[in-house]
Design an enzyme around this catalytic site. Structure first.
Site, PDB file in Angstrom:
ATOM      1  N   GLU A  46      -0.063 -47.242  71.971  1.00 26.43           N
ATOM      2  CA  GLU A  46      -1.342 -47.914  71.746  1.00 26.43           C
ATOM      3  C   GLU A  46      -1.344 -48.556  70.358  1.00 26.43           C
ATOM      4  O   GLU A  46      -0.663 -48.084  69.443  1.00 26.43           O
ATOM      5  CB  GLU A  46      -2.472 -46.870  71.851  1.00 26.43           C
ATOM      6  CG  GLU A  46      -3.858 -47.460  71.624  1.00 26.43           C
ATOM      7  CD  GLU A  46      -4.993 -46.548  72.111  1.00 26.43           C
ATOM      8  OE1 GLU A  46      -4.726 -45.369  72.399  1.00 26.43           O
ATOM      9  OE2 GLU A  46      -6.126 -47.049  72.215  1.00 26.43           O
ATOM     10  N   ASN A 191      -9.141 -48.823  81.222  1.00 27.04           N
ATOM     11  CA  ASN A 191      -8.764 -47.484  80.727  1.00 27.04           C
ATOM     12  C   ASN A 191     -10.044 -46.672  80.524  1.00 27.04           C
ATOM     13  O   ASN A 191     -11.037 -47.182  79.982  1.00 27.04           O
ATOM     14  CB  ASN A 191      -8.045 -47.618  79.379  1.00 27.04           C
ATOM     15  CG  ASN A 191      -7.865 -46.276  78.675  1.00 27.04           C
ATOM     16  OD1 ASN A 191      -7.048 -45.461  79.077  1.00 27.04           O
ATOM     17  ND2 ASN A 191      -8.654 -46.028  77.630  1.00 27.04           N
ATOM     18  N   GLU A 192     -10.016 -45.433  80.945  1.00 23.96           N
ATOM     19  CA  GLU A 192     -11.142 -44.512  80.716  1.00 23.96           C
ATOM     20  C   GLU A 192     -12.489 -45.220  80.888  1.00 23.96           C
ATOM     21  O   GLU A 192     -13.347 -45.205  79.996  1.00 23.96           O
ATOM     22  CB  GLU A 192     -11.020 -43.827  79.345  1.00 23.96           C
ATOM     23  CG  GLU A 192      -9.784 -42.947  79.273  1.00 23.96           C
ATOM     24  CD  GLU A 192      -9.748 -41.960  78.095  1.00 23.96           C
ATOM     25  OE1 GLU A 192     -10.595 -42.052  77.194  1.00 23.96           O
ATOM     26  OE2 GLU A 192      -8.842 -41.097  78.097  1.00 23.96           O
ATOM     27  N   TYR A 258      -5.639 -33.828  77.955  1.00 21.98           N
ATOM     28  CA  TYR A 258      -5.098 -33.464  76.639  1.00 21.98           C
ATOM     29  C   TYR A 258      -5.130 -31.950  76.469  1.00 21.98           C
ATOM     30  O   TYR A 258      -5.998 -31.260  77.016  1.00 21.98           O
ATOM     31  CB  TYR A 258      -5.904 -34.136  75.524  1.00 21.98           C
ATOM     32  CG  TYR A 258      -5.532 -35.598  75.367  1.00 21.98           C
ATOM     33  CD1 TYR A 258      -4.381 -35.969  74.695  1.00 21.98           C
ATOM     34  CD2 TYR A 258      -6.311 -36.598  75.935  1.00 21.98           C
ATOM     35  CE1 TYR A 258      -4.007 -37.303  74.558  1.00 21.98           C
ATOM     36  CE2 TYR A 258      -5.956 -37.943  75.812  1.00 21.98           C
ATOM     37  CZ  TYR A 258      -4.796 -38.281  75.117  1.00 21.98           C
ATOM     38  OH  TYR A 258      -4.429 -39.593  74.999  1.00 21.98           O
ATOM     39  N   GLU A 314      -2.183 -40.232  80.334  1.00 21.50           N
ATOM     40  CA  GLU A 314      -2.302 -39.749  78.954  1.00 21.50           C
ATOM     41  C   GLU A 314      -2.286 -38.232  79.006  1.00 21.50           C
ATOM     42  O   GLU A 314      -3.107 -37.621  79.695  1.00 21.50           O
ATOM     43  CB  GLU A 314      -3.597 -40.221  78.287  1.00 21.50           C
ATOM     44  CG  GLU A 314      -3.601 -41.699  77.999  1.00 21.50           C
ATOM     45  CD  GLU A 314      -4.846 -42.177  77.235  1.00 21.50           C
ATOM     46  OE1 GLU A 314      -5.459 -41.381  76.495  1.00 21.50           O
ATOM     47  OE2 GLU A 314      -5.196 -43.357  77.400  1.00 21.50           O
ATOM     48  N   GLN A 363       1.452 -39.791  71.934  1.00 20.88           N
ATOM     49  CA  GLN A 363       1.947 -41.146  72.098  1.00 20.88           C
ATOM     50  C   GLN A 363       3.333 -41.224  71.494  1.00 20.88           C
ATOM     51  O   GLN A 363       3.769 -40.294  70.827  1.00 20.88           O
ATOM     52  CB  GLN A 363       0.994 -42.131  71.459  1.00 20.88           C
ATOM     53  CG  GLN A 363      -0.405 -42.107  72.067  1.00 20.88           C
ATOM     54  CD  GLN A 363      -1.237 -43.346  71.743  1.00 20.88           C
ATOM     55  OE1 GLN A 363      -0.764 -44.345  71.200  1.00 20.88           O
ATOM     56  NE2 GLN A 363      -2.527 -43.266  72.065  1.00 20.88           N
TER      57      GLN A 363
HETATM   58  O1  AHR Z   1      -4.643 -41.428  72.999  1.00 14.76           O
HETATM   59  C1  AHR Z   1      -5.786 -41.633  72.224  1.00 14.76           C
HETATM   60  C2  AHR Z   1      -7.007 -42.002  73.061  1.00 14.76           C
HETATM   61  O2  AHR Z   1      -7.341 -40.959  73.911  1.00 14.76           O
HETATM   62  C3  AHR Z   1      -6.848 -43.188  73.979  1.00 14.76           C
HETATM   63  O3  AHR Z   1      -7.041 -44.399  73.348  1.00 14.76           O
HETATM   64  C4  AHR Z   1      -7.922 -42.953  74.983  1.00 14.76           C
HETATM   65  O4  AHR Z   1      -7.641 -43.531  76.230  1.00 14.76           O
HETATM   66  C5  AHR Z   1      -8.042 -41.445  75.043  1.00 14.76           C
HETATM   67  O5  AHR Z   1      -9.345 -41.021  74.978  1.00 14.76           O
END
Ligand code: AHR
Length: 511
Positions: A46, A191-192, A258, A314, A363
């Site tokens: 990103e 995205n999201e 995450y 992600e 990332q």
């Molecule tokens: O990876 C960081 C952020 O986490 C990304 O930009 C977003 O898609 C997610 O919330």
């Protein structure tokens, strides 16, 4: 037939077995069916912090052009990066692609409102990103702007990249130096969308998805592989609505998960963490197994033939930013804890290879759970990088199911998780590889594995282990955590016996 359980699936069983330290597994070498897509080992890049600028690209002087760093590119080649998701993330829904094409000294500057409010000069745009994927032999996975863009803008980008003949956008591409179409297939439609991508309801997003997707026509032999914004973690309603309303219009769904060692307001440090934080990281990483199982069940309802891929677009650890770094840059150190989270997560994705056919760790460089950290002209490989290197053996290999005869547990207080995580596969030349990790940071674990349906007589391997739970590599000491030859595995009469050091990851080759 005896049900096949993965190591981590034991989470759902009674805790009567808690306290056992040895683990007995069966690798069903005679039951291989699904291929582990190499795309599970994808990366995410990103425009965030020092990933693009100063991470993968650098410049010699303040005004010079941005150039790919050869040290970083060469290191990425060694982990065989199969695809890269770009330009975001939240950034993607603020990105207007025309700002990033044409002569670099004429590109406008933009403010990265999501990540630190920094101004960037668009020196890295479409052509530069595609030069990187070409150098790596990786598939580009481009995420289009739904949140603040238009259908026309997304359509034009698609035409710019892929139209083979004369067309307004293809002509512009040629004027900018690229004659042939780039043939980009993987296409994220936003995205999201439930958050930074527009704060939409799933019903509204499903309609938008179909509208945007309608204007991505096939050009030449290139058809879009349309990836829809999927749920966050266990948002099963999002998946239900999406698949019901738009399942027929997509090829992939992008789930985000995450791993935190605490709540978002107190994630905890990347180094110097407590044993309880180690445990919570492992438990939260393993939680993706149930999420994938339940999301897959919903997908099966609308797509029983499993045409649509689940892509974990992600994933990875998210700790407090490194003290002294800019908070919006999400720069964090990477320790043995991150290595174990990577191994356990990849085992889960492998296990679900029938539905999970892509994933992107967040990332690639200098951001969150990075493979590589850079500082000026220096670079270090993280423990997570070494796990990705170990797991290259599974790329496009046939998944060999693993069942657990007896699980060893790692308990903290009244909580417990399986101590051992594993994957097995057979590659194109018939060689079986087993990756195994010990999530217990305190004790050695013994593992015996019955290899059914194969006759291996020889085992060799490598190990990633370290003295401390938060062992990590720095620019001053870049090789504190690095692979070593592994000598604690034996094979006799079809049975493999392994002694795993505390907090370790092992890759074994059976012949
Ligand atoms: O990876 C960081 C952020 O986490 C990304 O930009 C977003 O898609 C997610 O919330």
């Amino acid at each position: 037939m005896k049900p096949l359980l993965s190591v981590v699936a034991l989470l759902g069983l009674s805790t009567a077995a808690v306290g056992q330290t040895s683990t007995q597994l069966v690798v069903h070498a005679d039951r291989g069916r699904d291929t582990i897509s190499r795309h599970i080992y994808g990366q995410f890049a990103e425009h965030l912090g020092r990933l693009v600028y100063d991470g993968v690209w650098s410049r010699s002087g303040p005004e010079g052009p941005w150039q790919m760093r050869t040290d970083v590119v060469e290191a990425l080649k060694r982990i065989k990066v199969p695809n890269i998701r770009w330009p975001g993330g939240c950034f993607a829904d603020t990105y207007h692609w025309r700002d990033g094409v044409g002569p670099s000294d004429q590109r406008p500057s933009i403010v990265n409102t999501n990540w630190g409010g920094v101004t960037e000069d668009n020196g890295v745009g479409t052509h530069e990103f595609l030069a990187l994927t070409k150098a790596l032999g990786a598939e580009p996975f481009v995420v289009g702007n739904v949140g603040s863009g238009t259908v026309q803008e997304m359509h034009d980008w698609w035409e710019y990249l892929n139209h083979p003949g004369r067309s307004p956008m293809a002509d512009l591409r040629r004027k900018n130096g690229q004659q042939e179409p780039f043939n980009v297939r993987w296409w994220g439609i936003g995205n999201e969308a439930w958050g930074c991508g527009g704060n939409m309801r799933p019903e509204y997003y499903a309609d938008e998805l179909k509208r945007y997707g309608t204007y991505l026509p096939g050009y030449g032999g290139v058809r879009p592989f349309r990836v829809a914004v999927g749920p966050s973690d266990g948002d099963y309603n999002w998946m239900e609505v999406l698949m019901r309303e738009a399942g027929r219009h997509i090829e992939g769904v992008d789930l985000h998960h995450y791993t935190l060692a605490g709540p978002w307001s107190a994630k905890g440090p990347a180094t110097g963490f407590t044993d309880a934080q180690w445990f919570r990281s492992m438990r939260n990483a393993l939680a993706v197994d149930e999420m994938i199982t339940r999301h897959s069940a919903i997908m099966d309802k609308y797509d029983p033939r499993k045409r649509v891929a689940l892509i974990v677009g992600e994933w990875g650890t998210w700790h407090d930013p490194e003290p002294g770094s800019r908070p919006g840059f999400l720069y964090q150190q990477n320790t043995m804890r991150d290595a174990l989270v990577a191994a356990a997560s990849l085992d889960i994705f492998n296990k679900h290879a029938d539905r999970v056919r892509g994933a992107n760790i967040a990332q690639m460089v200098n951001v969150l759970q990075a493979m590589i950290l850079t500082q000026g002209r220096q670079m270090v490989l993280t423990p997570t990088y070494h796990v990705f290197e170990f797991y290259t053996v599974h790329h496009d290999a046939v998944l060999l199911p693993i069942s657990v005869s007896r699980g060893g547990w790692y308990a903290v207080g009244v909580d417990s998780i399986p101590a051992v995580s594993a994957s097995a596969s057979r590659d194109r030349s018939g060689v079986i590889h087993v990756t195994m990790s010990n999530l217990d940071p305190t004790a050695t674990r013994t593992v015996t594995v019955d290899i059914q349906g194969a006759s291996a007589t020889n085992v060799s391997g490598r190990v990633l282990a370290a003295e401390r739970t938060d062992a990590h590599n720095t620019f001053e000491r870049p090789e504190v955590v690095k692979p070593a030859r592994f000598t604690d595995a034996r094979i006799a009469n079809g049975q493999l016996s392994v002694t795993l050091p505390a907090r370790s990851v092992v890759v074994l080759e059976l012949r």
